[in-house]
Structure formats: structure tokens, C-alpha cells
Design a protein around this motif. Structure first.
Motif, PDB file in Angstrom:
ATOM      1  N   VAL A 319      55.861  83.203   8.205  1.00 55.45           N
ATOM      2  CA  VAL A 319      55.374  84.026   9.081  1.00 55.45           C
ATOM      3  C   VAL A 319      54.345  84.993   9.092  1.00 55.45           C
ATOM      4  O   VAL A 319      53.497  84.387  10.012  1.00 55.45           O
ATOM      5  CB  VAL A 319      56.744  85.204   9.975  1.00 55.45           C
ATOM      6  N   SER A 320      53.691  85.254   7.989  1.00 57.17           N
ATOM      7  CA  SER A 320      52.541  86.358   7.702  1.00 57.17           C
ATOM      8  C   SER A 320      51.394  85.105   7.834  1.00 57.17           C
ATOM      9  O   SER A 320      50.625  86.049   7.853  1.00 57.17           O
ATOM     10  CB  SER A 320      53.123  87.141   5.991  1.00 57.17           C
ATOM     11  N   ILE A 321      51.201  84.112   7.482  1.00 59.65           N
ATOM     12  CA  ILE A 321      50.537  83.060   7.179  1.00 59.65           C
ATOM     13  C   ILE A 321      49.712  82.726   8.707  1.00 59.65           C
ATOM     14  O   ILE A 321      49.265  82.579   9.480  1.00 59.65           O
ATOM     15  CB  ILE A 321      50.390  81.914   5.884  1.00 59.65           C
ATOM     16  N   ILE A 322      50.677  82.389   9.153  1.00 65.23           N
ATOM     17  CA  ILE A 322      51.407  81.923  10.770  1.00 65.23           C
ATOM     18  C   ILE A 322      50.079  83.085  11.835  1.00 65.23           C
ATOM     19  O   ILE A 322      49.272  83.308  12.417  1.00 65.23           O
ATOM     20  CB  ILE A 322      52.156  81.494  11.828  1.00 65.23           C
ATOM     21  N   ASP A 323      50.529  84.689  11.232  1.00 66.21           N
ATOM     22  CA  ASP A 323      50.509  85.657  12.199  1.00 66.21           C
ATOM     23  C   ASP A 323      48.278  86.276  11.693  1.00 66.21           C
ATOM     24  O   ASP A 323      48.087  86.494  12.308  1.00 66.21           O
ATOM     25  CB  ASP A 323      51.289  86.171  12.101  1.00 66.21           C
ATOM     26  N   ASP A 324      48.169  85.521  10.296  1.00 64.09           N
ATOM     27  CA  ASP A 324      46.843  85.897   9.434  1.00 64.09           C
ATOM     28  C   ASP A 324      46.247  84.978  10.441  1.00 64.09           C
ATOM     29  O   ASP A 324      45.538  85.187  11.162  1.00 64.09           O
ATOM     30  CB  ASP A 324      47.086  85.662   8.665  1.00 64.09           C
ATOM     31  N   VAL A 325      46.532  83.509  10.888  1.00 67.72           N
ATOM     32  CA  VAL A 325      45.815  82.476  11.470  1.00 67.72           C
ATOM     33  C   VAL A 325      45.099  82.765  13.050  1.00 67.72           C
ATOM     34  O   VAL A 325      44.539  83.157  13.427  1.00 67.72           O
ATOM     35  CB  VAL A 325      46.349  81.696  11.454  1.00 67.72           C
ATOM     36  N   ASP A 327      45.898  86.174  14.319  1.00 65.88           N
ATOM     37  CA  ASP A 327      44.634  87.408  14.602  1.00 65.88           C
ATOM     38  C   ASP A 327      43.785  86.929  14.114  1.00 65.88           C
ATOM     39  O   ASP A 327      42.730  87.497  15.087  1.00 65.88           O
ATOM     40  CB  ASP A 327      44.979  88.234  13.186  1.00 65.88           C
ATOM     41  N   LEU A 328      43.164  86.422  13.619  1.00 61.54           N
ATOM     42  CA  LEU A 328      41.205  85.668  13.186  1.00 61.54           C
ATOM     43  C   LEU A 328      41.160  85.353  14.661  1.00 61.54           C
ATOM     44  O   LEU A 328      40.053  85.183  14.716  1.00 61.54           O
ATOM     45  CB  LEU A 328      41.283  85.441  12.352  1.00 61.54           C
ATOM     46  N   SER A 329      42.591  84.838  15.372  1.00 61.30           N
ATOM     47  CA  SER A 329      41.818  83.515  16.219  1.00 61.30           C
ATOM     48  C   SER A 329      41.799  84.526  17.260  1.00 61.30           C
ATOM     49  O   SER A 329      40.288  84.676  18.658  1.00 61.30           O
ATOM     50  CB  SER A 329      42.880  82.874  16.814  1.00 61.30           C
ATOM     51  N   ARG A 330      42.684  85.516  17.027  1.00 65.66           N
ATOM     52  CA  ARG A 330      42.178  87.161  18.549  1.00 65.66           C
ATOM     53  C   ARG A 330      40.825  86.866  18.131  1.00 65.66           C
ATOM     54  O   ARG A 330      40.341  87.001  19.336  1.00 65.66           O
ATOM     55  CB  ARG A 330      43.354  87.741  18.057  1.00 65.66           C
ATOM     56  N   ALA A 331      40.267  87.825  17.028  1.00 61.88           N
ATOM     57  CA  ALA A 331      38.987  88.298  16.517  1.00 61.88           C
ATOM     58  C   ALA A 331      37.767  87.577  16.953  1.00 61.88           C
ATOM     59  O   ALA A 331      36.956  87.940  17.973  1.00 61.88           O
ATOM     60  CB  ALA A 331      38.996  88.745  15.378  1.00 61.88           C
ATOM     61  N   GLU A 332      38.263  85.695  16.708  1.00 61.39           N
ATOM     62  CA  GLU A 332      37.164  85.166  17.495  1.00 61.39           C
ATOM     63  C   GLU A 332      36.807  84.831  18.542  1.00 61.39           C
ATOM     64  O   GLU A 332      36.070  85.329  19.110  1.00 61.39           O
ATOM     65  CB  GLU A 332      37.030  84.000  17.149  1.00 61.39           C
ATOM     66  N   ARG A 385      48.662  97.738  12.589  1.00 61.30           N
ATOM     67  CA  ARG A 385      47.750  97.376  11.780  1.00 61.30           C
ATOM     68  C   ARG A 385      46.683  98.391  10.191  1.00 61.30           C
ATOM     69  O   ARG A 385      46.455  97.607   8.895  1.00 61.30           O
ATOM     70  CB  ARG A 385      46.301  97.484  12.358  1.00 61.30           C
ATOM     71  N   PHE A 386      47.486  99.289   9.958  1.00 60.55           N
ATOM     72  CA  PHE A 386      47.559  99.888   8.726  1.00 60.55           C
ATOM     73  C   PHE A 386      48.682  99.263   7.129  1.00 60.55           C
ATOM     74  O   PHE A 386      48.303  99.615   6.593  1.00 60.55           O
ATOM     75  CB  PHE A 386      47.685 101.461   8.480  1.00 60.55           C
ATOM     76  N   TYR A 387      49.431  99.093   8.287  1.00 56.17           N
ATOM     77  CA  TYR A 387      50.351  98.297   7.203  1.00 56.17           C
ATOM     78  C   TYR A 387      49.714  97.246   6.832  1.00 56.17           C
ATOM     79  O   TYR A 387      49.943  96.746   5.582  1.00 56.17           O
ATOM     80  CB  TYR A 387      51.725  97.824   7.595  1.00 56.17           C
ATOM     81  N   GLN A 388      49.323  96.303   7.851  1.00 56.07           N
ATOM     82  CA  GLN A 388      48.826  94.738   7.135  1.00 56.07           C
ATOM     83  C   GLN A 388      47.655  94.884   6.093  1.00 56.07           C
ATOM     84  O   GLN A 388      47.324  94.810   5.187  1.00 56.07           O
ATOM     85  CB  GLN A 388      48.196  94.353   8.455  1.00 56.07           C
ATOM     86  N   ILE A 389      46.866  95.982   6.281  1.00 55.90           N
ATOM     87  CA  ILE A 389      45.339  97.060   5.399  1.00 55.90           C
ATOM     88  C   ILE A 389      45.959  95.955   4.069  1.00 55.90           C
ATOM     89  O   ILE A 389      45.925  96.498   3.051  1.00 55.90           O
ATOM     90  CB  ILE A 389      44.330  97.674   5.780  1.00 55.90           C
ATOM     91  N   LEU A 390      46.742  97.758   3.900  1.00 59.15           N
ATOM     92  CA  LEU A 390      47.703  98.212   2.414  1.00 59.15           C
ATOM     93  C   LEU A 390      48.456  97.163   1.573  1.00 59.15           C
ATOM     94  O   LEU A 390      48.311  96.346   0.140  1.00 59.15           O
ATOM     95  CB  LEU A 390      48.874  99.401   2.615  1.00 59.15           C
ATOM     96  N   MET A 391      49.016  96.124   3.066  1.00 58.63           N
ATOM     97  CA  MET A 391      49.870  94.950   2.299  1.00 58.63           C
ATOM     98  C   MET A 391      49.061  94.049   1.534  1.00 58.63           C
ATOM     99  O   MET A 391      49.051  92.964   0.373  1.00 58.63           O
ATOM    100  CB  MET A 391      51.172  94.033   3.581  1.00 58.63           C
ATOM    101  N   ASN A 392      48.008  93.314   2.478  1.00 61.67           N
ATOM    102  CA  ASN A 392      46.686  92.770   1.973  1.00 61.67           C
ATOM    103  C   ASN A 392      46.977  92.960   0.638  1.00 61.67           C
ATOM    104  O   ASN A 392      46.310  92.766  -0.364  1.00 61.67           O
ATOM    105  CB  ASN A 392      45.873  92.247   2.458  1.00 61.67           C
ATOM    106  N   LEU A 393      45.482  94.022   0.817  1.00 65.74           N
ATOM    107  CA  LEU A 393      45.493  94.933  -0.107  1.00 65.74           C
ATOM    108  C   LEU A 393      45.462  94.914  -1.391  1.00 65.74           C
ATOM    109  O   LEU A 393      45.663  94.602  -2.839  1.00 65.74           O
ATOM    110  CB  LEU A 393      44.308  95.651  -0.011  1.00 65.74           C
TER     111      LEU A 393
END
Length: 643
Positions: A319-325, A327-332, A385-393
Motif C-alpha cells: 500500500v505504501s509503494i502505491i501511495d508513493d507512486v 504522490d509523485l504523479s500528483r506532484a508532476e 506528510r511529516f510522518y511520511q518524511i520521518l518514516m522514509n528517512l
């Protein structure tokens, strides 16, 4: 339209070179051996492009020929290029002072060839339709003939009323109008009327013909919406140059808009496709993870419970990989957003560490949190989003550290007196394998990983790209410092709003069940039978009574016959989807029109949640549905119903 070129060159061999060069560019070329016969040639022929040497035979050299041409009204704006082997600065200064447009090395003609091709290409593309308004018959006839000869289609009128009617009826690429015109409507009135129109038609370039000598009056023309102007007495060649320049710009702008629209449409198609795939993947995942979560509440021995945890972690990772893809598509496509609401940085960091602890314990590495005394309990920001930052790093740090430790640190720089925002600082330091210095510059790009390490550790290569997207969208900065075999430090800084009251921020994790199960009747609207089983079993866990409808129309029919307190509404269903059903309920005028509706959706489009609220839903729960999320939604529903 083919450009007519004049070249003057003394060398017979080089004349042949120039003839081939101009002909290959699609130009009609005339080459003279010297400058003696230039006057007679210019009296009978006009040229669009002129190429001269510095030292040409005849009465006039190249500089003198250029100065002579610039004194002629027909050649004030004609491109005149110099071919020379002398590249001294003094020579170039003198050439430009004499009126040359550009200078090329006669021994290296590639640049001149490219210049000619661009000139020809743009000359062909400036063909267009001109609306020309001029009350002087002689001026109108001569200008119309001149512009028509240059390849432009001209519709000429002698007053603004006729010009305005023609403008409304036809599509014009440019408007050329006198300012002082007979009748009740002046040229300025025409300009004002055009600029009041919207879209491509209202943006048409306008060239004003004016006799104003006062610079302030000419500035007024530009302020009124005129793109350019020519002063009387009018020189046709000057008008043509200005018209061509505006048409070129209009053509290029239109071309860029078309290309941008195509790119944006492709990006939106990609995002829509990914969102559709996400929905189709999340729907069965809701069944998989939901059943596993139900199994976790049963009596399992330690071994089976461990297997279940592994399976659930794998599903959540998917699920997290799907969300990452997504999110990047939304940014584009510019749809990535940062919300602003109360969040608790230390609390979020503790949750991140708690989620990573099993993985860290299995590797026997420590994960610690260090929070500065200056860091407030709560700030205004985007907690998700803050959770995403910390969780990824921090997740990367644990993954790439085999011995030693990982430390997460938070600090805060208070807001200045002139600002309502402070700066939240974070860092994640590990004692892992490190990153080569050359790859520190590219590590935040999509699908980029440290080559040797990635092969052994795996991963999608999206985590750091997501971190950079979030931080930069937030208006912050992110960076990395690393040394091979010594470890890595990732750091970030993000602006956050200050909160005056630090004591009224609720902890939103692991809420206890507070609703009265006996007093709430739930209508579950869901077409997928597996998801009916999952959601129904979760409601059974809460001892809630419920009925099931398989689409929106059936739900409305059941509301007409029975009483319900809460609706769990799937969004995408046959017959009638959740959006239409919710809108119909809210506008039904029936006693149930104010019923509490909770959206259940597997869609991940950026505006999905807002769309649910727009049609009248009260809350939103994303699939895969988890106990905690459903508990929070039901608690809110019970509180709303009780009040």
C-alpha cells in the motif's frame, strides 16, 4: 514565403559556397561580385536578407554598404549579417555600430546555416490574417499591397465600427489600427472592446498607428492594451517587422500552450490510470488486510501470530509503494498539496520509532529519539506528510544499518516577530553503510539508489524522492551528508505555524470505543462481497447492528423503509454510486436527509476526500479499512448523533 537574399562576395569559390548554402535553406539568392552595381539593383528589387563581407570589391566596403542600406527606409529593419575572419573586438564593435544584425566566421558556416534555417522557418510561420483599419485611402491601399506581398492576408476597413464587426465575425491573428478614426468609435475604443473579450480572441496582438509625439501618450497606448505602435509617417517595412515579431511570438506562445496542454493531459491520464490501478489493487487488499486484522484478534499461537504480522507488514508495504507512486504523479501535475492543521511532532516521531522497532530489534540495532527543549508540543503543519518524511528517512536508516544505531532528532527555531512561522528541524543519523559522495547529489531522484547497496537491500527507490517532494512543496529544504562505512545523516527543515494553546491537541492514535452499540444502527453500502464480510466482521467486533445494501439505489430504498443512524458508503458501485446516492439523500427532503454518512473508498485521487464532502458526506475512511480508522469515524458519528 521564400526569402530573397542578397550577398556581395569577391571570391568566386566562396560565391559558390554561399550559393549552395542559401539555396539549401530554401532561399532565392542573388550574389554580386562587388558593390558598384548595388544602387541599380536595389531600385528594382527588394531583399529580405543581406549577407556582406568586410572587405568587398567596389566603391564601398562592407561597413559602408551596411550604413548605406540602413539609411534607406525599406532596409531599416532588414537582417544584415557580416561574414568575416576578423574576430577582434574592435571589428565587432564597428560592425554593430554600422547596423549589422549579426556576425559569423566565414571559415565556420554551421552557425550561419542554422541561423538561415531559423529565419526561413519563422518567415513561413508568420503568414496570418490581419485586420487593418485606416481612414486614409492611399495609405490603406499601399499598406495592404505591401503586407499582402509579404504573404499576409489583409482585411482593410476605413472605420472602427466596420472593423469591430469583422473582428467578431472572423478569426484574426493581428490587428493594425489607426488611433484617430472618423465616426463615434476611435481606435482606442476598438482596443478597449477587444481587450474586454476573454481567451485567445481577446489576447490578439494589436499594433497602433499614431501621430502622437508626446512619449506619455505613447505610454498610454501600451497601458490601454496595445502591444506595439508605429509613428506617422508610416514606413511599411517597419510595420512589417513589428507585425512579424508579434505574429512569431503569438505562434510560439500558442505552440507552447498546445505542448503544455498535451503534457498536462498525458500526466493527468497517467495519474488517472495510476489511481484506477490503485483502486483495483486496494479493493482486494482491503479484503486481504481486513481478514488478517480480524484473524489477529483470534486465539493464535506465537508462531502463527508471527507469520500473520509478516503478512500484514508485506501488505502494508505494498500500500505504501502505491501511495508513493501516486504522490509523485500528483506532484508532476501540480496536484500535490500540504495541509495546515495542529500536529504533534514528538508524538508523530514516537509513532514512527514504535513502528520501526520490531525491524530494528530483529537486527539488534537501537533506535532513539532526541527532542530539543525548544521544540513545541504542537505546531500548525501537515501531520500525515511529516510522518511520511520521518518514516522514509528513519525506515531507510534502519534498512541500511546492520550494526550500531539510528538516532532521530527534532529541533525548532522560533518564529521572528515579523513572522507567524517557526522552523521545525529534523535529522536522522545512522551508523550504516554510507553513501558514495558522487551519489549524494542524485539520491533524491526517483528510482535512484546506491547501486551496490540497493542490490542487497532492495526497495523501490521512491522514498527519498517522496521526502524531497514533500519538503520542497512545504517550502523547506532537505539534504544529506555521508561517509562510506561510517554512516549517513539526513536533515530537513520545514516552516510550521505556531499555536498559542499547547494543551488542547488531542492524541489521535488508538482511540477506545466510546459509542453505545445498542443505540446505533448502521447501513453498510458495499457491492464487493469480500469487503462486505470484512466491514461486517469489524462491526461485529463492536457489537453493532447493521444491514447491507449493494448499491446506492438499494440504500435509498432501505432508508425509506427502515431507520438507520449511520451509513458506511462505498463510493464506486454499480446502478448508483456513493456520490450520487449521498447527494440524493441530502436533497431528498425526507426525514433521513441529515443522516451521518461515512465514505469508504479505495480511490486515491487527490480530490477524492473533498469530493465526498462536496456531495454531503460527513467523514472519510480510506481502504484498506483498519480498526483504528473505523473506530475514530464511528466515535465521531456517535458524538454527532448524540449532540
Amino acid at each position: 514565403m521564400v526569402s530573397r537574399v542578397l550577398a556581395i562576395e569577391g571570391s568566386k569559390a566562396f560565391r559558390s559556397v554561399l550559393a549552395r548554402l542559401f539555396s539549401s535553406a530554401g532561399m532565392d539568392v542573388t550574389i554580386l561580385e562587388n558593390s558598384d552595381d548595388l544602387d541599380s539593383l536595389l531600385d528594382g528589387t527588394s531583399f529580405d536578407f543581406i549577407c556582406l563581407g568586410l572587405h568587398i570589391p567596389g566603391k564601398l566596403d562592407g561597413l559602408e554598404v551596411c550604413r548605406m542600406l540602413r539609411e534607406r527606409p525599406g532596409y531599416r529593419f532588414t537582417p544584415i549579417v557580416l561574414l568575416t575572419s576578423q574576430a577582434e573586438e574592435a571589428t565587432q564593435t564597428e560592425a554593430f555600430s554600422s547596423g549589422f544584425t549579426d556576425i559569423f566566421n566565414r571559415k565556420e558556416l554551421d552557425d550561419l546555416e542554422a541561423y538561415l534555417k531559423r529565419h526561413q522557418e519563422m518567415s513561413r510561420r508568420v503568414e496570418g490574417r490581419v485586420l487593418y483599419i485606416e481612414d486614409s485611402v492611399s495609405q490603406q491601399m499601399s499598406m495592404t499591397a505591401f503586407l499582402s506581398h509579404a504573404g499576409l492576408k489583409v482585411d482593410a476597413f476605413d472605420n472602427a465600427e466596420q472593423g469591430w464587426n469583422a473582428f467578431l465575425e472572423h478569426e484574426y491573428d493581428i490587428v493594425l489600427t489607426d488611433i484617430v478614426l472618423p465616426g463615434a468609435v476611435s481606435g482606442l475604443h476598438l482596443v478597449h472592446s477587444i481587450r474586454r473579450l476573454e481567451g485567445y480572441k481577446g489576447d490578439v496582438p494589436i499594433v497602433a498607428i499614431t501621430g502622437y509625439d508626446d512619449p506619455s501618450r505613447r505610454v498610454e497606448l501600451l497601458q490601454r492594451g496595445v502591444n506595439d505602435y508605429v509613428s506617422k509617417p508610416v514606413v511599411p517595412q517597419e510595420v512589417l517587422v513589428r507585425v512579424r515579431a508579434l505574429l512569431k511570438n503569438r505562434y510560439l506562445v500558442a505552440q507552447l500552450k498546445r505542448q503544455n496542454n498535451q503534457i498536462e493531459q498525458q500526466s493527468r491520464n497517467q495519474l488517472s490510470f495510476l489511481a484506477s490501478i490503485s483502486h483495483d489493487v486496494r479493493t482486494p487488499l482491503n479484503g486481504v488486510l481486513g481478514i488478517m486484522e480480524l484473524m489477529r484478534s483470534t486465539d493464535l499461537d506465537e508462531k502463527n501470530l508471527q507469520w500473520l504480522r509478516i503478512a500484514m507488514q508485506s501488505g502494508e508495504h505494498l500500500v505504501s509503494i502505491i501511495d508513493d507512486v501516486l504522490d509523485l504523479s500528483r506532484a508532476e501535475v501540480g496536484e500535490f498539496s500540504i495541509e495546515s492543521q495542529p500536529m504533534m511532532p514528538e508524538h508523530i516521531a514516537q509513532n514512527v520509532i514504535a513502528n520501526l522497532k520490531p525491524q530494528a530489534d530483529s537486527k539488534r540495532i537501537g533506535v532513539t529519539l532526541n527532542v530539543s527543549d525548544k521544540c513545541p508540543k504542537a505546531v500548525e503543519g501537515d501531520g500525515k506528510r511529516f510522518y511520511q518524511i520521518l518514516m522514509n528517512l528513519a525506515g531507510n536508516a534502519v534498512k541500511f544499518t546492520d550494526r550500531g544505531s539510528v538516532e532521530v532528532s527534532l529541533d525548532y527555531i522560533p518564529a521572528e516577530e515579523s513572522s507567524s512561522q517557526g522552523m521545525l528541524m529534523g535529522s536522522v543519523v545512522d551508523t550504516g553503510v554510507g553513501i558514495p559522495q558522487a551519489q549524494c547529489e542524485t539520491i533524491f531522484q526517483k528510482f535512484r539508489q546506491v547501486d551496490a547497496v540497493a542490490r542487497s537491500k532492495g526497495g523501490s527507490g521512491l522514498g527519498l524522492a517522496i521526502v524531497r517532494t514533500i519538503v520542497e512543496s512545504w517550502g523547506g529544504q532537505v539534504g544529506v551528508e555521508s561517509e562510506m562505512s561510517e554512516g549517513t545523516r539526513f536533515w530537513f527543515s520545514i516552516p510550521v505555524g505556531t499555536l498559542e494553546d499547547q494543551n488542547e491537541i488531542p492524541v489521535d492514535e488508538h482511540e477506545s470505543v466510546t459509542f453505545d452499540a445498542e443505540s446505533m444502527m448502521v447501513l453498510l453500502v458495499e457491492d464487493n462481497h469480500i469487503n462486505q464480510l470484512v466491514a461486517g466482521s469489524m462491526l461485529d467486533q463492536f457489537s453493532l447492528k447493521y444491514d447491507i445494501a449493494e448499491h446506492g439505489q438499494q440504500a435509498i430504498d432501505m432508508l425509506n423503509n427502515d431507520h438507520y443512524d449511520v451509513i458506511l458508503m462505498d463510493c464506486q458501485m454499480p446502478v448508483m454510486d456513493g456520490y450520487e446516492a449521498s447527494a440524493n439523500i441530502r436533497h431528498s427532503g425526507k426525514p433521513y436527509e441529515d443522516i451521518y454518512i461515512i465514505a469508504l473508498t479505495a480511490s486515491a485521487m487527490i480530490d477524492e476526500e473533498r469530493k465526498c464532502y462536496r456531495v454531503g458526506m460527513n467523514d472519510f475512511v480510506a481502504k484498506p479499512v483498519q480498526f483504528d480508522g473505523l473506530i475514530r469515524a464511528l466515535n465521531k458519528a456517535y458524538e454527532a448523533i448524540s449532540n
